[in-house]
Design a protein around this motif. Sequence first.
Motif, PDB file in Angstrom:
ATOM      1  N   THR A   1       0.850  -1.351  -0.251  1.00 51.44           N
ATOM      2  CA  THR A   1      -0.445   0.122   0.116  1.00 51.44           C
ATOM      3  C   THR A   1       0.911   1.590  -0.074  1.00 51.44           C
ATOM      4  O   THR A   1       2.226   1.281   0.239  1.00 51.44           O
ATOM      5  N   ALA A   2       0.414   2.226  -0.370  1.00 56.58           N
ATOM      6  CA  ALA A   2       1.053   3.617  -0.479  1.00 56.58           C
ATOM      7  C   ALA A   2       1.587   4.075   1.390  1.00 56.58           C
ATOM      8  O   ALA A   2       3.167   3.860   1.233  1.00 56.58           O
ATOM      9  N   ASP A   3       0.433   3.797   1.598  1.00 57.05           N
ATOM     10  CA  ASP A   3       0.889   3.994   3.376  1.00 57.05           C
ATOM     11  C   ASP A   3       1.700   3.450   3.680  1.00 57.05           C
ATOM     12  O   ASP A   3       2.607   3.342   4.845  1.00 57.05           O
ATOM     13  N   ASP A   4       2.545   1.721   3.537  1.00 54.43           N
ATOM     14  CA  ASP A   4       3.520   1.135   3.998  1.00 54.43           C
ATOM     15  C   ASP A   4       4.858   1.328   3.398  1.00 54.43           C
ATOM     16  O   ASP A   4       5.426   1.167   3.732  1.00 54.43           O
ATOM     17  N   ALA A   5       4.681   1.339   2.210  1.00 58.44           N
ATOM     18  CA  ALA A   5       5.643   2.176   0.873  1.00 58.44           C
ATOM     19  C   ALA A   5       6.104   3.493   1.779  1.00 58.44           C
ATOM     20  O   ALA A   5       7.320   3.238   1.829  1.00 58.44           O
ATOM     21  N   ALA A   6       5.493   4.582   2.110  1.00 57.62           N
ATOM     22  CA  ALA A   6       5.670   6.026   2.610  1.00 57.62           C
ATOM     23  C   ALA A   6       6.082   5.525   3.721  1.00 57.62           C
ATOM     24  O   ALA A   6       7.650   6.084   3.976  1.00 57.62           O
ATOM     25  N   ALA A   7       5.678   4.643   4.754  1.00 56.56           N
ATOM     26  CA  ALA A   7       6.764   3.831   6.223  1.00 56.56           C
ATOM     27  C   ALA A   7       8.006   3.606   5.818  1.00 56.56           C
ATOM     28  O   ALA A   7       9.181   3.382   6.943  1.00 56.56           O
ATOM     29  N   ALA A   8       7.564   2.497   4.890  1.00 59.21           N
ATOM     30  CA  ALA A   8       9.179   1.616   5.100  1.00 59.21           C
ATOM     31  C   ALA A   8      10.745   2.215   4.194  1.00 59.21           C
ATOM     32  O   ALA A   8      11.565   2.725   4.948  1.00 59.21           O
ATOM     33  N   ILE A   9      10.079   4.099   3.855  1.00 62.30           N
ATOM     34  CA  ILE A   9      11.247   4.311   2.770  1.00 62.30           C
ATOM     35  C   ILE A   9      11.494   5.394   3.466  1.00 62.30           C
ATOM     36  O   ILE A   9      12.350   6.283   3.934  1.00 62.30           O
ATOM     37  N   GLY A  10      10.429   6.123   4.454  1.00 63.89           N
ATOM     38  CA  GLY A  10      10.186   7.131   5.709  1.00 63.89           C
ATOM     39  C   GLY A  10      10.536   8.327   4.621  1.00 63.89           C
ATOM     40  O   GLY A  10      10.848   9.727   4.936  1.00 63.89           O
ATOM     41  N   CYS A  11       9.238   8.608   3.352  1.00 66.51           N
ATOM     42  CA  CYS A  11       8.808   9.802   2.648  1.00 66.51           C
ATOM     43  C   CYS A  11       7.313   9.404   2.952  1.00 66.51           C
ATOM     44  O   CYS A  11       6.564   9.465   3.908  1.00 66.51           O
ATOM     45  N   ASP A  12       7.419  11.060   2.828  1.00 69.32           N
ATOM     46  CA  ASP A  12       4.947  11.344   2.649  1.00 69.32           C
ATOM     47  C   ASP A  12       4.101  10.309   1.170  1.00 69.32           C
ATOM     48  O   ASP A  12       5.313   9.841   0.333  1.00 69.32           O
ATOM     49  N   VAL A  13       3.570  10.193   1.915  1.00 70.18           N
ATOM     50  CA  VAL A  13       2.605   9.126   0.659  1.00 70.18           C
ATOM     51  C   VAL A  13       2.300  10.020  -0.043  1.00 70.18           C
ATOM     52  O   VAL A  13       2.096   9.746  -0.734  1.00 70.18           O
ATOM     53  N   ALA A  14       2.475  11.237  -0.449  1.00 69.64           N
ATOM     54  CA  ALA A  14       2.520  11.937  -1.545  1.00 69.64           C
ATOM     55  C   ALA A  14       4.019  11.825  -2.462  1.00 69.64           C
ATOM     56  O   ALA A  14       2.953  11.551  -3.701  1.00 69.64           O
ATOM     57  N   GLN A  15       4.750  11.057  -2.223  1.00 66.95           N
ATOM     58  CA  GLN A  15       5.860  10.953  -3.038  1.00 66.95           C
ATOM     59  C   GLN A  15       5.954   9.611  -3.561  1.00 66.95           C
ATOM     60  O   GLN A  15       6.515   9.515  -4.042  1.00 66.95           O
ATOM     61  N   ILE A  16       4.097   8.466  -3.570  1.00 67.54           N
ATOM     62  CA  ILE A  16       4.629   7.039  -3.359  1.00 67.54           C
ATOM     63  C   ILE A  16       3.968   6.904  -4.747  1.00 67.54           C
ATOM     64  O   ILE A  16       2.658   7.701  -4.914  1.00 67.54           O
ATOM     65  N   VAL A  17       4.338   6.128  -6.131  1.00 70.10           N
ATOM     66  CA  VAL A  17       3.514   6.732  -7.314  1.00 70.10           C
ATOM     67  C   VAL A  17       2.580   5.181  -7.133  1.00 70.10           C
ATOM     68  O   VAL A  17       3.148   4.163  -7.337  1.00 70.10           O
ATOM     69  N   LYS A  18       1.442   4.969  -7.283  1.00 72.74           N
ATOM     70  CA  LYS A  18       0.723   3.968  -7.016  1.00 72.74           C
ATOM     71  C   LYS A  18       0.129   4.062  -8.681  1.00 72.74           C
ATOM     72  O   LYS A  18       0.102   4.452  -9.222  1.00 72.74           O
ATOM     73  N   SER A  19       0.538   2.283  -8.727  1.00 73.68           N
ATOM     74  CA  SER A  19       0.286   2.309 -10.740  1.00 73.68           C
ATOM     75  C   SER A  19      -0.748   1.883 -10.372  1.00 73.68           C
ATOM     76  O   SER A  19      -1.193   0.262 -10.275  1.00 73.68           O
ATOM     77  N   ILE A  20      -1.895   1.680 -10.771  1.00 74.44           N
ATOM     78  CA  ILE A  20      -3.500   1.680 -10.747  1.00 74.44           C
ATOM     79  C   ILE A  20      -3.540   1.815 -11.807  1.00 74.44           C
ATOM     80  O   ILE A  20      -3.751   2.494 -13.654  1.00 74.44           O
ATOM     81  N   VAL A  21      -4.468  -0.103 -12.636  1.00 71.14           N
ATOM     82  CA  VAL A  21      -4.131  -0.665 -13.793  1.00 71.14           C
ATOM     83  C   VAL A  21      -6.092  -0.022 -13.746  1.00 71.14           C
ATOM     84  O   VAL A  21      -6.621  -1.565 -13.010  1.00 71.14           O
ATOM     85  N   MET A  22      -7.008   0.019 -15.128  1.00 71.01           N
ATOM     86  CA  MET A  22      -8.450   0.956 -14.928  1.00 71.01           C
ATOM     87  C   MET A  22      -8.615  -0.058 -16.545  1.00 71.01           C
ATOM     88  O   MET A  22      -8.097   0.620 -17.427  1.00 71.01           O
ATOM     89  N   ARG A  23     -10.039  -0.599 -16.514  1.00 73.75           N
ATOM     90  CA  ARG A  23     -10.555  -0.574 -17.500  1.00 73.75           C
ATOM     91  C   ARG A  23     -11.152   0.536 -17.876  1.00 73.75           C
ATOM     92  O   ARG A  23     -12.386   1.165 -16.959  1.00 73.75           O
ATOM     93  N   VAL A  24     -10.754   1.329 -19.032  1.00 74.20           N
ATOM     94  CA  VAL A  24     -12.159   2.212 -19.562  1.00 74.20           C
ATOM     95  C   VAL A  24     -12.591   1.482 -20.742  1.00 74.20           C
ATOM     96  O   VAL A  24     -12.384   1.996 -21.632  1.00 74.20           O
ATOM     97  N   GLY A  25     -14.045   1.075 -20.248  1.00 76.73           N
ATOM     98  CA  GLY A  25     -14.872   0.746 -21.868  1.00 76.73           C
ATOM     99  C   GLY A  25     -13.866  -0.445 -21.993  1.00 76.73           C
ATOM    100  O   GLY A  25     -13.996  -1.547 -21.111  1.00 76.73           O
TER     101      GLY A  25
END
Length: 158
Positions: A31-55
């Motif tokens: 999760t973004a929160d897990d990543a930020a905690a592990a790295i020691g950065c702000d959660v806003a600095q985490i790039v979430k790769s969200i794969v979506m179906r659009v149509g």
Amino acid sequence: MHPTARQFATQVQEVHGFEPSIEEFPEGTKTADDAAAAIGCDVAQIVKSIVMRVGDETVLVLTSGANRVDETALGAEFGVEADAVRSATASEVKDATGWSIGGVPPTCHATACPVLADPTFDASDEIWAAAGTPEAVFRLTPETLRTLADPRFVDVFE
């Protein structure tokens, strides 16, 4: 290094000439929160790769860990109603990107699906993205993200 993270490092080097400095966290960065905690950065600095179906199309949406995808705005970006927008299934993610959920990097995908990115990344000097596994991440700048992923920066986020 995990073989899948090594595979990503090799691919991004071959395709883009970029040598990522991959860090692995056994506690996971699912999760973004897990990543930020592990790295020691702000959660806003985490790039979430969200794969979506659009149509009928698969779209990769790179969003800040502090934001969520607005399905109505995403649908409007592609000219479809919100009810035609959904998260991709695990098999759709793997088929489109070549990577499994939780480890999808912003580049080096199996298909040429459209990539959208969160404009708020420009507020950070450095950001962190998945490197092929749920435990592996790499540091990059917003400019490097542009080079590697060639995304369209649009505001389709909550």
